[in-house]
Design an enzyme around this catalytic site. Structure first.
Site, PDB file in Angstrom:
ATOM      1  N   GLY A 359       0.838  -1.190   0.000  1.00  0.00           N
ATOM      2  CA  GLY A 359       0.000   0.000   0.000  1.00  0.00           C
ATOM      3  C   GLY A 359       0.866   1.230   0.000  1.00  0.00           C
ATOM      4  O   GLY A 359       2.077   1.173   0.199  1.00  0.00           O
ATOM      5  N   GLY A 361       0.772   5.625   0.814  1.00  0.00           N
ATOM      6  CA  GLY A 361       0.046   6.796   1.277  1.00  0.00           C
ATOM      7  C   GLY A 361       0.893   8.021   1.076  1.00  0.00           C
ATOM      8  O   GLY A 361       1.978   7.953   0.486  1.00  0.00           O
ATOM      9  N   GLY A 362       0.392   9.126   1.565  1.00  0.00           N
ATOM     10  CA  GLY A 362       1.082  10.375   1.322  1.00  0.00           C
ATOM     11  C   GLY A 362       2.481  10.418   1.904  1.00  0.00           C
ATOM     12  O   GLY A 362       3.370  11.053   1.356  1.00  0.00           O
ATOM     13  N   PHE A 363       2.696   9.749   3.005  1.00  0.00           N
ATOM     14  CA  PHE A 363       3.977   9.917   3.684  1.00  0.00           C
ATOM     15  C   PHE A 363       4.864   8.692   3.594  1.00  0.00           C
ATOM     16  O   PHE A 363       5.925   8.652   4.182  1.00  0.00           O
ATOM     17  CB  PHE A 363       3.760  10.275   5.141  1.00  0.00           C
ATOM     18  CG  PHE A 363       2.971   9.242   5.873  1.00  0.00           C
ATOM     19  CD1 PHE A 363       3.612   8.148   6.424  1.00  0.00           C
ATOM     20  CD2 PHE A 363       1.594   9.344   6.001  1.00  0.00           C
ATOM     21  CE1 PHE A 363       2.888   7.183   7.070  1.00  0.00           C
ATOM     22  CE2 PHE A 363       0.884   8.368   6.652  1.00  0.00           C
ATOM     23  CZ  PHE A 363       1.513   7.289   7.182  1.00  0.00           C
ATOM     24  N   LYS A 365       5.369   4.253   2.161  1.00  0.00           N
ATOM     25  CA  LYS A 365       4.890   3.039   1.513  1.00  0.00           C
ATOM     26  C   LYS A 365       4.961   1.878   2.496  1.00  0.00           C
ATOM     27  O   LYS A 365       5.778   1.891   3.414  1.00  0.00           O
ATOM     28  CB  LYS A 365       5.768   2.718   0.307  1.00  0.00           C
ATOM     29  CG  LYS A 365       5.690   3.768  -0.781  1.00  0.00           C
ATOM     30  CD  LYS A 365       6.636   3.441  -1.911  1.00  0.00           C
ATOM     31  CE  LYS A 365       6.434   4.449  -3.034  1.00  0.00           C
ATOM     32  NZ  LYS A 365       7.332   4.214  -4.162  1.00  0.00           N
ATOM     33  N   ASP A 477      -8.564   6.856  15.426  1.00  0.00           N
ATOM     34  CA  ASP A 477      -8.880   6.612  14.023  1.00  0.00           C
ATOM     35  C   ASP A 477      -9.464   5.214  13.811  1.00  0.00           C
ATOM     36  O   ASP A 477      -9.018   4.453  12.956  1.00  0.00           O
ATOM     37  CB  ASP A 477      -7.629   6.824  13.159  1.00  0.00           C
ATOM     38  CG  ASP A 477      -7.990   7.289  11.737  1.00  0.00           C
ATOM     39  OD1 ASP A 477      -9.169   7.645  11.505  1.00  0.00           O
ATOM     40  OD2 ASP A 477      -7.099   7.276  10.873  1.00  0.00           O
TER      41      ASP A 477
END
Ligand SMILES: *[C@@H]1O[C@H](CO)[C@@H](O)[C@H](O)[C@H]1NC(C)=O
Ligand SMILES: *[C@@H]1O[C@H](CO)[C@@H](O)[C@H](O)[C@H]1NC(C)=O
Ligand SMILES: *[C@@H]1O[C@H](CO)[C@@H](O)[C@H](O)[C@H]1NC(C)=O
Length: 695
Positions: A359, A361-363, A365, A477
């Site tokens: 996966g 994401g912005g910050f 892997k 979250d």
């Protein structure tokens, strides 16, 4: 000298009295089990349920598995009255027990010393302690007397706390109870607390005096009986007891579990139970007494190993520093979990090949990997250089989260830092994240039993975070994309990147508002505080998405159906809430369980944080111990103005400029929801999601 002279004849006369007095002829009511090995061999103890006696003679009534019962009784009934209509004779019991909970601060129900007319119980586990069922509670035909050692606070039984001793007659609502404590030796009578679920041996004495008609219960962490009982209750047991009664023990576990042990027991009618010495009883499994010399030898060898290892480590660190110029900062040394070498992780992930990517994401892997030495499969989260999020941000995740242990949490195995890169190593979750099975025509779907088990697992994990750890951990979250499924399809909560910790009993401080829209409690933007009840709000949204197979905010649906919780509330009021159950289940589900989940989803979505149930209550509802009440107040969609509590979504955007939000702000969410959704639903390791900088 004088007192001793007076005492001597008394001692002589006491010791000359036969153990069972003349008033009750048969059977001999003087039991003495300093450990149960011989009793088991001689058939002097009858076990049922999961109770067993180990090789050393320790009686274990339950182990650390949920919803079990165990009983151990003396096989034949004992005579408590000299005639059917007579009074109950005095009796005395002494025993040594220990409660070892699965998670140190969370007890999993309790243990009881029992005198009862029968010893085949058609009973329930959990708060019923394996003694009664819901329908026969309080029934005078039960002929049941018990002294409970309870490590859970059961609200419907009016329990005083989660660490108490109680006297129960025909019911599990105690007739009298007291917090577990004991009086110190000496005359000043200082009361000291005693933690029943400490895992250590506790001795208890139960004495009934037939002339005073009083029951005394005394406990202590040693075999020295305190002078004053902790619980004293005036009652004539004659109407409760029959002429012959069974004596023994019962214990049960709930969704959370403890091992309940009895190491020794003595019991006497018309006399004083023989003394037990904790030190001469068989030791608890795992608490073996070490021979002092062995201990010393082990100590010395451990010390030398430690010295050698430290010397090697020091050498390695120095060589590394010179070779790599990879400076180990002070904070890194304070971090608990394992520090992997960069080489090890590089090898594990085939040099961070694209093929290994789970996966993104912005910050950073997430890569799938196999540790070269142990061949353990792992997920490696690599936080890239470009990330605006400083490394410091993740230090809390490593140091505190790394110490959390629960079977429904994704375990952080270790970490590694190489210059600007931070690598976090997690257990690999073979079946990806739950959202992949729920939304957008998934390739595979889950049947109701699987979903319900996942829900219960996540609930138990969250209860551990809220109450079971040394600090309160707020996840911040909770959502289906952060629930990962292991190879047995157990639900495990992951992504602790946003988690906050604070001390039990203290107030959470204000923090940046983070979370995901649709799961974010309405008061959070207003107060700036993350609390256990804001986690409960998110958990409510999670419950609804699992039952309905829809996202909390579904932009594909029409405007009336946009907000799932509002829709569920509408249908619930109309009495047709089951219409919303996920079609993919094809009508195959347990209606009671689905209703419980939907109602809990609504209750947790209450605008008012104080009205939401706690995680402990939710666990008990899901466990079926208590029926979920009907929902009376409208929940909040993301519109709490109806209830006068919060902000409309629009206000909420206005009053919080996106800069004060963490990454996944409502603004970014609205601006590019499709992109966010795409990333939410594809990544199997959703630790990347929820605060991605992608939007
Ligand atoms: C235990 O069993 C033995 C042998 O059956 C018997 O002699 C003994 O009295 C029993 N002990 C107790 C305390 O009942
Ligand atoms: C506890 O006992 C039950 C029944 O004997 C067994 O199925 C289970 O595996 C045991 N659990 C543990 C943790 O030993
Ligand atoms: C409860 O227990 C009693 C006897 O202990 C039994 O007669 C009754 O059937 C049980 N009820 C249920 C619902 O199991």
């Amino acid at each position: 000298m004088a007192p001793l002279l007076v005492l001597l004849p008394l001692l002589v006369s006491l010791s000359s009295v036969p153990p069972s007095s003349s008033s009750s002829q048969d059977p001999a009511a003087d039991l003495f089990f300093p450990g149960f090995r011989r009793a088991a061999a001689a058939g002097n103890i009858t076990l049922s349920g999961v109770a067993e006696i180990d090789g050393r003679g320790v009686l274990r009534l339950t182990n650390e598995t949920g919803r079990l019962m165990g009983h151990a009784f003396y096989p034949s009934p004992l005579r408590f009255k000299s005639s059917p209509d007579g009074g109950v004779s005095s009796f005395s019991a002494s025993f040594v027990l220990a409660v070892v909970p699965e998670y140190p601060k969370l007890g999993g129900h309790g243990l009881a010393f029992v005198v009862s007319a029968a010893r085949d119980f058609r009973a329930l586990p959990s708060q019923y302690l394996g003694l009664l069922n819901a329908s026969d509670m309080g029934n005078s035909s039960n002929h049941l007397f018990a002294v409970e050692f309870d490590t859970v606070q059961d609200f419907e039984f009016g329990d005083i706390n989660d660490n108490h001793v109680g006297i129960d007659i025909n019911s599990l609502v105690s007739n009298a109870s007291a917090p577990a404590a004991y009086y110190a030796a000496g005359d000043d009578l200082t009361k000291l607390d005693l933690n029943l679920k400490s895992g250590r041996a506790i001795q208890a004495w139960v004495d009934y005096d037939s002339s005073e008609k009083v029951i005394n219960v005394t406990i202590a962490p040693s075999s020295v009986k305190p002078k004053k009982p902790i619980l004293s209750f005036n009652v004539d047991l004659s109407p409760i007891f029959r002429e012959f009664m069974y004596v023994g023990f019962s214990a049960s576990t709930g969704l959370l579990a403890s091992s309940h042990y009895v190491m020794g027991w003595s019991f006497c009618i018309d006399g004083v139970a023989r003394a037990l010495e904790i030190s001469s009883l068989p030791p608890l499994p795992g608490a073996e007494k070490k021979h002092p010399h062995t201990a010393l030898a082990i100590g010395i060898s451990v010390l030398s190993v430690v010295l050698v290892v430290s010397a090697v480590l020091l050498a390695v660190v120095i060589v590394r520093r010179i070779k790599n110029a990879d400076v180990v900062e002070e904070w890194e040394l304070e971090i608990g979990p394992h520090r992997f070498s960069y080489q090890e992780l590089k090898q594990a992930t085939n040099g961070f090949k694209e093929k290994q990517l789970l996966g993104q994401g912005g910050f950073g892997k997430v890569y799938r990997g196999t540790l070269p030495s142990s061949k353990i499969q792992v997920a490696v989260k690599r936080i890239s250089h470009e990330s605006k999020q400083g490394l410091r941000e993740f230090v809390s995740e490593i140091s505190s989260i790394g110490r959390l242990r629960h079977r429904n949490l994704v375990q952080l195995l270790g970490w590694c830092r190489k210059r600007g890169d931070l690598l976090l190593v997690y257990e690999y979750m073979a079946n990806g994240s739950l959202d992949m099975y729920l939304f957008d025509e998934p390739k595979a779907t889950l049947v109701w039993e699987q979903r319900f088990r996942i829900v219960k697992g996540v609930a138990s994990g969250l209860l551990y975070l809220h109450e079971g750890y040394e600090q309160v951990v707020i996840h911040r979250d909770v959502k289906s994309s952060n629930v990962l499924l292991d190879d047995e399809l157990n639900g495990r909560l992951g992504d602790f990147g946003l988690a906050r910790l604070y001390d039990h009993g203290s107030n959470p401080g204000t923090t940046r508002v983070v979370g995901t829209l649709g799961y974010l409690a309405p008061e959070t933007p207003r107060t700036g505080k993350a609390s256990a009840s804001s986690d409960m709000f998110a958990f409510g949204a999670f419950l609804l998405e699992v039952a309905c197979g829809r996202r909390p905010i579904d932009h594909e649906a029409g405007p009336e159906e946009l907000v799932l919780v509002d829709l569920v509330w509408e249908r619930y009021k109309e009495g047709r809430v089951l219409d919303l159950v996920d079609r993919k289940l094809q009508g195959e589900y347990n209606e009671g369980e689905v209703m419980a989940v939907l109602k809990l989803g609504l209750l947790c979505s209450n605008c008012n944080p104080t009205e939401r149930p706690t995680m402990r209550q939710v666990v008990r509802y899901l466990d079926g111990e208590v029926d979920v009440p009907e929902v009376a107040t409208a929940p909040s969609g993301y519109d709490c103005t109806k209830a006068g509590q919060g902000h409309r979504f629009e206000d909420f955007q206005l009053s919080f400029p996106s800069s004060s939000f963490d990454k996944m702000s409502s603004t970014s969410f609205m601006a590019n929801r499709d992109a966010s959704f795409a990333s939410l639903s594809t990544s199997p390791i959703s630790i990347l999601n929820g605060r991605g900088e992608s939007a």
